[in-house]
Design a protein around this motif. Sequence first.
Motif, PDB file in Angstrom:
ATOM      1  N   GLU A   1       0.809  -1.364  -0.005  1.00 18.68           N
ATOM      2  CA  GLU A   1       0.128  -0.322   0.096  1.00 18.68           C
ATOM      3  C   GLU A   1       0.737   1.060  -0.117  1.00 18.68           C
ATOM      4  N   ARG A   2       1.801   1.136   0.714  1.00 19.78           N
ATOM      5  CA  ARG A   2       2.875   2.337   0.848  1.00 19.78           C
ATOM      6  C   ARG A   2       3.600   2.476  -0.572  1.00 19.78           C
ATOM      7  N   LEU A   3       4.127   1.384  -1.248  1.00 18.66           N
ATOM      8  CA  LEU A   3       4.515   1.688  -2.617  1.00 18.66           C
ATOM      9  C   LEU A   3       3.483   1.966  -3.504  1.00 18.66           C
ATOM     10  N   ARG A   4       2.243   1.579  -3.451  1.00 15.64           N
ATOM     11  CA  ARG A   4       1.263   2.163  -4.477  1.00 15.64           C
ATOM     12  C   ARG A   4       1.079   3.630  -3.962  1.00 15.64           C
ATOM     13  N   ALA A   5       0.890   4.186  -2.914  1.00 17.40           N
ATOM     14  CA  ALA A   5       0.794   5.518  -2.710  1.00 17.40           C
ATOM     15  C   ALA A   5       1.762   6.360  -3.145  1.00 17.40           C
ATOM     16  N   ARG A   6       3.163   5.810  -2.879  1.00 24.21           N
ATOM     17  CA  ARG A   6       4.401   6.671  -3.367  1.00 24.21           C
ATOM     18  C   ARG A   6       4.186   6.830  -4.932  1.00 24.21           C
ATOM     19  N   THR A   7       3.978   5.829  -5.606  1.00 22.69           N
ATOM     20  CA  THR A   7       3.812   5.853  -6.987  1.00 22.69           C
ATOM     21  C   THR A   7       2.783   6.544  -7.640  1.00 22.69           C
ATOM     22  N   TRP A   8       1.565   6.510  -7.190  1.00 21.28           N
ATOM     23  CA  TRP A   8       0.513   7.194  -7.623  1.00 21.28           C
ATOM     24  C   TRP A   8       0.687   8.503  -7.566  1.00 21.28           C
ATOM     25  N   ALA A   9       1.331   8.891  -6.315  1.00 25.43           N
ATOM     26  CA  ALA A   9       1.738  10.530  -5.859  1.00 25.43           C
ATOM     27  C   ALA A   9       2.292  11.015  -7.187  1.00 25.43           C
ATOM     28  N   GLN A  10       3.149  10.337  -7.949  1.00 26.20           N
ATOM     29  CA  GLN A  10       3.883  10.784  -9.027  1.00 26.20           C
ATOM     30  C   GLN A  10       3.094  11.240 -10.210  1.00 26.20           C
ATOM     31  N   VAL A  11       1.753  10.699 -10.268  1.00 23.98           N
ATOM     32  CA  VAL A  11       1.051  11.038 -11.342  1.00 23.98           C
ATOM     33  C   VAL A  11       0.014  12.042 -11.209  1.00 23.98           C
ATOM     34  N   ARG A  12       0.064  13.306 -11.982  1.00 24.63           N
ATOM     35  CA  ARG A  12      -0.834  14.358 -11.790  1.00 24.63           C
ATOM     36  C   ARG A  12      -2.135  14.225 -12.832  1.00 24.63           C
ATOM     37  N   PRO A  13      -3.158  14.208 -11.811  1.00 20.86           N
ATOM     38  CA  PRO A  13      -4.314  14.246 -12.513  1.00 20.86           C
ATOM     39  C   PRO A  13      -4.642  15.456 -13.431  1.00 20.86           C
ATOM     40  N   GLU A  14      -5.611  15.426 -14.213  1.00 19.80           N
ATOM     41  CA  GLU A  14      -5.958  16.695 -15.067  1.00 19.80           C
ATOM     42  C   GLU A  14      -6.333  17.757 -14.051  1.00 19.80           C
ATOM     43  N   PRO A  15      -5.764  19.166 -14.293  1.00 20.61           N
ATOM     44  CA  PRO A  15      -6.346  20.006 -13.435  1.00 20.61           C
ATOM     45  C   PRO A  15      -7.760  20.320 -13.681  1.00 20.61           C
ATOM     46  N   VAL A  16      -8.380  20.751 -12.403  1.00 18.48           N
ATOM     47  CA  VAL A  16      -9.698  21.091 -12.406  1.00 18.48           C
ATOM     48  C   VAL A  16     -10.209  22.565 -12.327  1.00 18.48           C
TER      49      VAL A  16
END
Length: 321
Positions: A206-221
């Motif tokens: 779970e920590r590995l997922r969180a760290r990896t997903w944090a590198q992906v920027r969603p489309e701005p809102v």
Amino acid sequence: MLRLFADGSTVVLQGLHRLWPPLIEFADQLAADLGHPTQVNAYVTPPSSRGFDAHYDVHDVFVLQVAGQKHWTIHEPVLRDPLRTQVWTDRREEVAAAATREPVIDAVLEPGDVLYLPRGFLHSATALGEISAHLTIGIHSVTRWGAAEAALDLVRTLAAEDPALRGSLPLGVDLADPDGLRDDVTAVVEGLREWLARVDPAEVAERLRARTWAQVRPEPVAPLAQATAAATLSPETVLRLRPRLRCVLRDEDDGRVTLIGGRRTHSFPGSARPALAELLAVGELKVGDLPGLEPGDRLTLARRLVTESVALVPDAAPPGP
């Protein structure tokens, strides 16, 4: 810049995966397919010039030749599978020596050609008789060492609850005397070993997922437009999952469901699960088509998803003047 280019300098356009829509979409889809974060840079090199001396990258690379020709020379690694902290400049002499040996690839790339470079392989490239341009698609591999770092971070958090490890060293201790510290250090190592044995692999993952997903920027809102849309939702309003937001649903022991979206988590009643699962599966739904809910509950769920930027209302406009 024109003078530097005329003198043989390469123009580097960094972060195109965040700037140019076609590459934003391409890099995001590639990252979703591979499970590893991606980036895209462009390199434009004047005729008969070399971009960089022989070096290696700490991530995998796909080279896509776009224009002109470029002569690539690839050599065996001096360090296989280097980590992000093991940069080539720390082994400059080894790299220079390895670059004088027989290459494993010596080839000219034409427009449309692709070259795969696993991390660690030495490479250099020279433009031939015209301006050359290529894209480098970097794959930032999630590694076992990343899992090790996550496990060690978790041990550090858990071990802070151990009174023995929180204890002070004796008064008058001589930190310059390793023998005098041997018993304390041995006790610390043994204590950490015990805590490491208690680490839950699922929590490390779970920590590995969180760290990896944090590198992906969603489309701005667009906050004002989406806030206006959230206040005026109807059964005919279209909801679209926010582009490039990594999402997953998890069922909790108490019957609720957790939506993990990028860096954030959102808790919902279990009754919302069919609607959330359908939206995540298809990417776009009308509010009135959210399954498993009463009409009022559909609007409540949709409003929360828009307010918390999990979903967007396409073409929503901000309030007028």
